[in-house]
Design a protein around this motif. Structure first.
Motif, mmCIF file in Angstrom:
data_model
loop_
_atom_site.group_PDB
_atom_site.id
_atom_site.type_symbol
_atom_site.label_atom_id
_atom_site.label_comp_id
_atom_site.label_asym_id
_atom_site.label_seq_id
_atom_site.Cartn_x
_atom_site.Cartn_y
_atom_site.Cartn_z
ATOM 1 N N GLY A 4 0.574 -1.383 0.049
ATOM 2 C CA GLY A 4 -0.291 -0.296 0.135
ATOM 3 C C GLY A 4 1.024 1.614 0.304
ATOM 4 O O GLY A 4 -0.003 2.585 0.038
ATOM 5 N N GLY A 5 2.141 1.133 -0.341
ATOM 6 C CA GLY A 5 3.202 2.443 -0.049
ATOM 7 C C GLY A 5 3.882 2.647 1.064
ATOM 8 O O GLY A 5 4.282 3.648 0.965
ATOM 9 N N ALA A 6 3.019 1.565 1.870
ATOM 10 C CA ALA A 6 4.067 2.734 3.491
ATOM 11 C C ALA A 6 5.572 2.625 3.241
ATOM 12 O O ALA A 6 5.941 1.267 2.834
ATOM 13 C CB ALA A 6 2.754 1.700 4.167
ATOM 14 N N ARG A 7 6.107 3.122 4.317
ATOM 15 C CA ARG A 7 7.553 2.564 4.713
ATOM 16 C C ARG A 7 7.395 1.865 6.067
ATOM 17 O O ARG A 7 7.008 2.171 6.869
ATOM 18 C CB ARG A 7 8.404 3.881 4.957
ATOM 19 N N VAL A 8 8.036 1.050 6.445
ATOM 20 C CA VAL A 8 6.740 0.282 7.465
ATOM 21 C C VAL A 8 8.659 -0.265 8.504
ATOM 22 O O VAL A 8 9.609 -0.863 7.793
ATOM 23 C CB VAL A 8 7.096 -2.104 7.211
ATOM 24 N N THR A 9 8.466 -0.076 9.668
ATOM 25 C CA THR A 9 9.376 -0.696 10.574
ATOM 26 C C THR A 9 8.676 -2.108 11.623
ATOM 27 O O THR A 9 7.910 -1.896 11.589
ATOM 28 C CB THR A 9 10.222 0.267 11.921
ATOM 29 N N ILE A 10 9.738 -2.681 11.347
ATOM 30 C CA ILE A 10 8.413 -4.284 12.679
ATOM 31 C C ILE A 10 9.988 -4.390 13.784
ATOM 32 O O ILE A 10 11.422 -4.293 13.770
ATOM 33 C CB ILE A 10 8.489 -5.254 11.796
ATOM 34 N N THR A 11 8.964 -4.671 14.505
ATOM 35 C CA THR A 11 9.511 -4.981 16.156
ATOM 36 C C THR A 11 9.360 -6.515 16.262
ATOM 37 O O THR A 11 8.433 -7.164 15.740
ATOM 38 C CB THR A 11 9.878 -4.040 17.036
ATOM 39 N N ASP A 12 10.984 -6.912 17.194
ATOM 40 C CA ASP A 12 10.501 -8.418 17.421
ATOM 41 C C ASP A 12 11.494 -8.653 19.034
ATOM 42 O O ASP A 12 12.397 -7.899 18.733
ATOM 43 C CB ASP A 12 10.427 -9.323 16.774
ATOM 44 N N ILE A 13 11.114 -9.489 19.320
ATOM 45 C CA ILE A 13 12.456 -10.167 20.707
ATOM 46 C C ILE A 13 13.573 -11.147 20.225
ATOM 47 O O ILE A 13 13.764 -11.352 20.561
ATOM 48 C CB ILE A 13 11.799 -10.753 21.855
ATOM 49 N N SER A 14 12.799 -11.472 18.304
ATOM 50 C CA SER A 14 13.595 -12.812 17.659
ATOM 51 C C SER A 14 14.709 -12.506 16.314
ATOM 52 O O SER A 14 13.895 -11.510 16.090
ATOM 53 C CB SER A 14 12.566 -13.709 17.235
ATOM 54 N N ALA A 15 15.718 -12.278 16.432
ATOM 55 C CA ALA A 15 16.708 -11.932 15.581
ATOM 56 C C ALA A 15 16.192 -12.935 14.715
ATOM 57 O O ALA A 15 16.604 -12.342 13.411
ATOM 58 C CB ALA A 15 17.917 -12.053 16.026
ATOM 59 N N SER A 16 16.249 -14.280 14.488
ATOM 60 C CA SER A 16 15.961 -15.044 13.515
ATOM 61 C C SER A 16 14.541 -14.439 12.414
ATOM 62 O O SER A 16 14.405 -14.288 11.470
ATOM 63 C CB SER A 16 15.380 -16.231 13.562
ATOM 64 N N ARG A 17 13.426 -14.149 13.399
ATOM 65 C CA ARG A 17 12.486 -13.508 12.822
ATOM 66 C C ARG A 17 12.621 -12.201 11.887
ATOM 67 O O ARG A 17 12.186 -11.344 11.056
ATOM 68 C CB ARG A 17 11.038 -13.256 14.183
ATOM 69 N N LEU A 18 13.446 -11.258 12.938
ATOM 70 C CA LEU A 18 13.544 -9.755 11.934
ATOM 71 C C LEU A 18 13.913 -9.897 10.958
ATOM 72 O O LEU A 18 14.085 -9.197 10.051
ATOM 73 C CB LEU A 18 14.505 -8.903 13.448
ATOM 74 N N GLU A 19 15.252 -11.195 11.050
ATOM 75 C CA GLU A 19 16.454 -11.202 9.507
ATOM 76 C C GLU A 19 15.208 -11.925 8.220
ATOM 77 O O GLU A 19 15.129 -11.150 7.462
ATOM 78 C CB GLU A 19 16.982 -12.759 9.865
ATOM 79 N N LYS A 20 13.732 -12.265 8.483
ATOM 80 C CA LYS A 20 12.782 -12.658 7.996
ATOM 81 C C LYS A 20 12.083 -11.285 7.378
ATOM 82 O O LYS A 20 11.783 -10.959 6.272
ATOM 83 C CB LYS A 20 12.085 -13.658 8.719
ATOM 84 N N ALA A 21 12.007 -10.700 8.502
ATOM 85 C CA ALA A 21 11.363 -9.803 8.015
ATOM 86 C C ALA A 21 12.485 -8.868 7.048
ATOM 87 O O ALA A 21 11.272 -8.110 5.794
ATOM 88 C CB ALA A 21 11.385 -8.265 9.556
ATOM 89 N N ARG A 22 13.511 -8.427 7.348
ATOM 90 C CA ARG A 22 14.060 -7.679 6.450
ATOM 91 C C ARG A 22 14.253 -8.644 5.186
ATOM 92 O O ARG A 22 14.217 -7.607 4.164
ATOM 93 C CB ARG A 22 15.420 -7.530 7.106
ATOM 94 N N GLU A 23 14.316 -9.844 5.064
ATOM 95 C CA GLU A 23 13.975 -10.884 3.802
ATOM 96 C C GLU A 23 12.943 -10.322 3.071
ATOM 97 O O GLU A 23 12.883 -10.742 1.788
ATOM 98 C CB GLU A 23 14.170 -11.909 4.087
ATOM 99 N N LEU A 24 11.627 -10.206 3.658
ATOM 100 C CA LEU A 24 10.634 -9.593 3.170
ATOM 101 C C LEU A 24 10.184 -8.290 2.717
ATOM 102 O O LEU A 24 9.022 -8.098 2.247
ATOM 103 C CB LEU A 24 9.381 -10.669 3.934
ATOM 104 N N GLY A 25 11.446 -7.715 3.119
ATOM 105 C CA GLY A 25 11.061 -5.899 2.655
ATOM 106 C C GLY A 25 11.072 -4.955 3.485
ATOM 107 O O GLY A 25 10.686 -4.042 3.511
ATOM 108 N N ALA A 26 11.066 -5.082 4.875
ATOM 109 C CA ALA A 26 11.024 -4.355 5.908
ATOM 110 C C ALA A 26 11.903 -3.294 5.884
ATOM 111 O O ALA A 26 13.298 -3.513 5.215
ATOM 112 C CB ALA A 26 11.253 -4.828 7.510
ATOM 113 N N ASP A 27 11.918 -2.350 6.030
ATOM 114 C CA ASP A 27 12.616 -1.104 5.707
ATOM 115 C C ASP A 27 13.315 -0.855 7.029
ATOM 116 O O ASP A 27 14.829 -0.490 6.761
ATOM 117 C CB ASP A 27 11.438 0.541 6.000
#
Length: 214
Positions: free
Chosen positions: A57-80
Protein backbone atom coordinates in the motif's frame (compact mmCIF):
# COMPACT_ATOMS: atom_id res chain seq x y z
CA UNK A 1 -10.03 -25.89 -8.58
CA UNK A 2 -7.07 -23.56 -8.38
CA UNK A 3 -8.87 -20.30 -9.09
CA UNK A 4 -7.51 -17.54 -11.33
CA UNK A 5 -4.47 -17.01 -9.12
CA UNK A 6 -3.49 -20.67 -9.15
CA UNK A 7 -2.23 -20.44 -5.58
CA UNK A 8 -4.50 -23.21 -4.30
CA UNK A 9 -2.51 -25.67 -6.39
CA UNK A 10 0.31 -25.43 -3.86
CA UNK A 11 -0.15 -25.60 -0.10
CA UNK A 12 2.69 -23.12 0.31
CA UNK A 13 0.43 -20.50 -1.25
CA UNK A 14 -3.14 -21.64 -0.72
CA UNK A 15 -2.46 -22.86 2.80
CA UNK A 16 -1.62 -19.37 4.01
CA UNK A 17 -4.01 -17.21 1.98
CA UNK A 18 -5.87 -16.38 5.20
CA UNK A 19 -2.88 -14.38 6.38
CA UNK A 20 -3.06 -11.49 3.86
CA UNK A 21 -6.82 -11.46 4.35
CA UNK A 22 -6.22 -10.64 8.02
CA UNK A 23 -3.48 -8.15 7.24
CA UNK A 24 -5.71 -6.29 4.82
CA UNK A 25 -8.49 -6.10 7.40
CA UNK A 26 -6.17 -4.71 10.09
CA UNK A 27 -4.78 -2.01 7.82
CA UNK A 28 -8.21 -1.10 6.52
CA UNK A 29 -9.38 -0.78 10.11
CA UNK A 30 -6.49 1.61 10.78
CA UNK A 31 -7.22 3.59 7.59
CA UNK A 32 -3.84 3.05 5.91
CA UNK A 33 -2.91 5.78 3.43
CA UNK A 34 -0.23 5.76 0.74
CA UNK A 35 3.19 6.90 1.95
CA UNK A 36 2.52 6.61 5.67
CA UNK A 37 5.03 5.58 8.31
CA UNK A 38 3.77 2.29 9.72
CA UNK A 39 5.07 0.54 12.83
CA UNK A 40 4.32 -3.17 13.22
CA UNK A 41 5.02 -4.72 16.62
CA UNK A 42 5.67 -8.46 16.42
CA UNK A 43 7.27 -10.29 13.49
CA UNK A 44 5.26 -13.48 13.68
CA UNK A 45 3.01 -14.55 10.77
CA UNK A 46 0.39 -11.85 11.38
CA UNK A 47 2.95 -9.09 11.90
CA UNK A 48 4.89 -10.08 8.79
CA UNK A 49 1.76 -10.13 6.67
CA UNK A 50 0.69 -6.71 7.97
CA UNK A 51 4.15 -5.47 7.05
CA UNK A 52 3.92 -6.86 3.50
CA UNK A 53 0.39 -5.57 2.91
CA UNK A 54 1.38 -2.12 4.23
CA UNK A 55 4.38 -2.13 1.88
CA UNK A 56 2.06 -3.04 -0.99
CA UNK A 57 0.00 0.00 0.00
CA UNK A 58 3.00 2.30 -0.35
CA UNK A 59 3.94 2.54 3.33
CA UNK A 60 7.39 2.74 4.91
CA UNK A 61 7.44 0.01 7.55
CA UNK A 62 9.45 -0.67 10.69
CA UNK A 63 8.84 -3.95 12.50
CA UNK A 64 9.84 -5.05 16.01
CA UNK A 65 10.40 -8.41 17.68
CA UNK A 66 12.45 -10.10 20.40
CA UNK A 67 13.73 -12.72 17.92
CA UNK A 68 16.73 -11.98 15.69
CA UNK A 69 15.72 -14.75 13.27
CA UNK A 70 12.23 -13.30 12.83
CA UNK A 71 13.66 -9.84 12.21
CA UNK A 72 15.99 -11.36 9.62
CA UNK A 73 12.95 -12.88 7.92
CA UNK A 74 11.23 -9.48 8.05
CA UNK A 75 14.18 -7.86 6.27
CA UNK A 76 14.12 -10.64 3.69
CA UNK A 77 10.43 -9.90 3.06
CA UNK A 78 10.97 -6.16 2.65
CA UNK A 79 10.96 -4.37 6.01
CA UNK A 80 12.49 -0.89 5.76
CA UNK A 81 13.74 -1.02 9.36
CA UNK A 82 13.80 -3.59 12.17
CA UNK A 83 14.07 -3.06 15.91
CA UNK A 84 15.15 -5.68 18.44
CA UNK A 85 12.73 -5.34 21.32
CA UNK A 86 14.23 -6.47 24.62
CA UNK A 87 12.09 -9.02 26.43
CA UNK A 88 12.96 -7.47 29.78
CA UNK A 89 12.07 -3.91 28.74
CA UNK A 90 10.73 -1.92 31.68
CA UNK A 91 10.70 1.58 30.19
CA UNK A 92 8.35 1.61 27.20
CA UNK A 93 8.94 5.34 26.65
CA UNK A 94 12.70 4.76 26.24
CA UNK A 95 12.13 1.93 23.77
CA UNK A 96 9.70 4.14 21.84
CA UNK A 97 12.27 6.93 21.68
CA UNK A 98 14.74 4.49 20.09
CA UNK A 99 12.15 3.44 17.51
CA UNK A 100 11.26 7.05 16.73
CA UNK A 101 14.95 7.86 16.25
CA UNK A 102 15.09 5.02 13.70
CA UNK A 103 11.74 5.44 12.02
CA UNK A 104 10.12 8.73 12.99
CA UNK A 105 6.74 8.79 14.71
CA UNK A 106 4.30 6.28 13.26
CA UNK A 107 1.18 7.43 11.42
CA UNK A 108 -0.30 3.99 11.93
CA UNK A 109 0.77 1.35 14.44
CA UNK A 110 -0.26 -2.31 14.27
CA UNK A 111 0.38 -4.08 17.59
CA UNK A 112 0.48 -7.87 17.09
CA UNK A 113 1.97 -9.17 20.34
CA UNK A 114 -0.53 -8.36 23.07
CA UNK A 115 2.38 -7.88 25.50
CA UNK A 116 2.04 -4.94 27.88
CA UNK A 117 5.54 -3.53 27.37
CA UNK A 118 5.11 -3.68 23.59
CA UNK A 119 1.70 -2.03 23.77
CA UNK A 120 3.09 0.86 25.82
CA UNK A 121 6.02 1.26 23.45
CA UNK A 122 3.75 1.16 20.42
CA UNK A 123 1.48 3.88 21.79
CA UNK A 124 4.40 6.16 22.70
CA UNK A 125 5.81 5.69 19.19
CA UNK A 126 2.53 6.72 17.51
CA UNK A 127 2.28 10.33 16.42
CA UNK A 128 -0.25 12.82 17.79
CA UNK A 129 -3.45 12.25 15.84
CA UNK A 130 -2.20 8.87 14.62
CA UNK A 131 -4.00 5.52 14.54
CA UNK A 132 -3.30 2.37 16.54
CA UNK A 133 -4.78 -1.10 15.92
CA UNK A 134 -4.65 -3.76 18.64
CA UNK A 135 -4.34 -7.12 16.88
CA UNK A 136 -2.50 -9.30 19.41
CA UNK A 137 -4.13 -10.62 22.57
CA UNK A 138 -2.20 -11.54 25.72
CA UNK A 139 -3.29 -10.83 29.28
CA UNK A 140 -6.93 -9.81 29.78
CA UNK A 141 -5.80 -6.53 31.35
CA UNK A 142 -2.68 -4.44 30.66
CA UNK A 143 -1.28 -1.09 31.82
CA UNK A 144 -0.75 1.54 29.14
CA UNK A 145 -0.14 5.32 28.99
CA UNK A 146 -3.76 6.46 28.78
CA UNK A 147 -2.98 10.13 29.47
CA UNK A 148 -0.57 10.21 26.53
CA UNK A 149 -3.24 8.58 24.36
CA UNK A 150 -5.82 11.18 25.34
CA UNK A 151 -3.60 14.25 25.21
CA UNK A 152 -2.14 13.23 21.84
CA UNK A 153 -5.56 12.19 20.47
CA UNK A 154 -4.48 8.76 19.26
CA UNK A 155 -7.31 6.75 17.74
CA UNK A 156 -7.31 3.17 19.08
CA UNK A 157 -9.06 0.42 17.13
CA UNK A 158 -9.72 -3.16 18.11
CA UNK A 159 -10.12 -5.97 15.59
CA UNK A 160 -11.29 -9.55 15.98
CA UNK A 161 -13.06 -10.81 12.85
CA UNK A 162 -12.80 -10.07 9.13
CA UNK A 163 -15.37 -9.87 6.34
CA UNK A 164 -15.16 -9.56 2.55
CA UNK A 165 -11.34 -9.59 2.56
CA UNK A 166 -10.55 -12.65 0.45
CA UNK A 167 -10.91 -10.96 -2.98
CA UNK A 168 -8.35 -8.30 -2.03
CA UNK A 169 -6.04 -10.91 -0.47
CA UNK A 170 -6.17 -13.03 -3.62
CA UNK A 171 -5.33 -10.04 -5.80
CA UNK A 172 -2.38 -9.11 -3.58
CA UNK A 173 -0.97 -12.63 -3.82
CA UNK A 174 -1.74 -13.05 -7.52
CA UNK A 175 0.05 -9.78 -8.37
CA UNK A 176 3.12 -10.76 -6.36
CA UNK A 177 2.69 -7.75 -4.04
CA UNK A 178 2.48 -10.10 -1.05
CA UNK A 179 4.75 -13.14 -0.99
CA UNK A 180 2.86 -15.62 1.19
CA UNK A 181 5.25 -18.42 0.26
CA UNK A 182 7.99 -16.40 1.94
CA UNK A 183 6.21 -17.02 5.23
CA UNK A 184 6.58 -20.80 4.92
CA UNK A 185 9.70 -21.90 6.77
CA UNK A 186 9.00 -25.63 7.16
CA UNK A 187 7.26 -28.36 5.16
CA UNK A 188 6.51 -31.80 6.63
CA UNK A 189 4.89 -34.89 5.09
CA UNK A 190 1.75 -36.11 6.84
CA UNK A 191 3.63 -38.95 8.56
CA UNK A 192 5.76 -36.32 10.33
CA UNK A 193 2.81 -34.21 11.47
CA UNK A 194 3.95 -34.46 15.10
CA UNK A 195 7.26 -32.83 14.14
CA UNK A 196 5.33 -30.02 12.49
CA UNK A 197 3.39 -29.30 15.67
CA UNK A 198 6.54 -29.53 17.78
CA UNK A 199 8.27 -27.05 15.46
CA UNK A 200 5.37 -24.65 15.79
CA UNK A 201 5.26 -25.03 19.57
CA UNK A 202 9.02 -24.37 19.82
CA UNK A 203 8.58 -21.10 17.92
CA UNK A 204 11.33 -21.98 15.43
CA UNK A 205 9.12 -21.56 12.37
CA UNK A 206 6.90 -18.86 10.92
CA UNK A 207 4.35 -20.86 8.92
CA UNK A 208 4.65 -24.63 9.10
CA UNK A 209 2.96 -26.67 6.35
CA UNK A 210 1.83 -30.31 6.58
CA UNK A 211 1.66 -31.82 3.10
CA UNK A 212 -1.18 -34.32 3.15
CA UNK A 213 -0.18 -35.78 -0.23
CA UNK A 214 3.12 -37.12 1.11
Amino acid sequence: STGSSGINAEYGGGGVIGAPRGGGACLRRGKLSFGQNVLVCGAGPIGLVNMMVAKAGGARVTITDISASRLEKARELGADNTYMFRADTKDSREAADEIVALHGFSDLTIECTGIGASIGTALWATKAGGSYVQVGYGAAEVTFPIVAVGVREIDIYGIFRYANCYPTALRLVESGAVNVKGLVTHNFPLKEALKAFETTKAGTGIKVIIDCDK
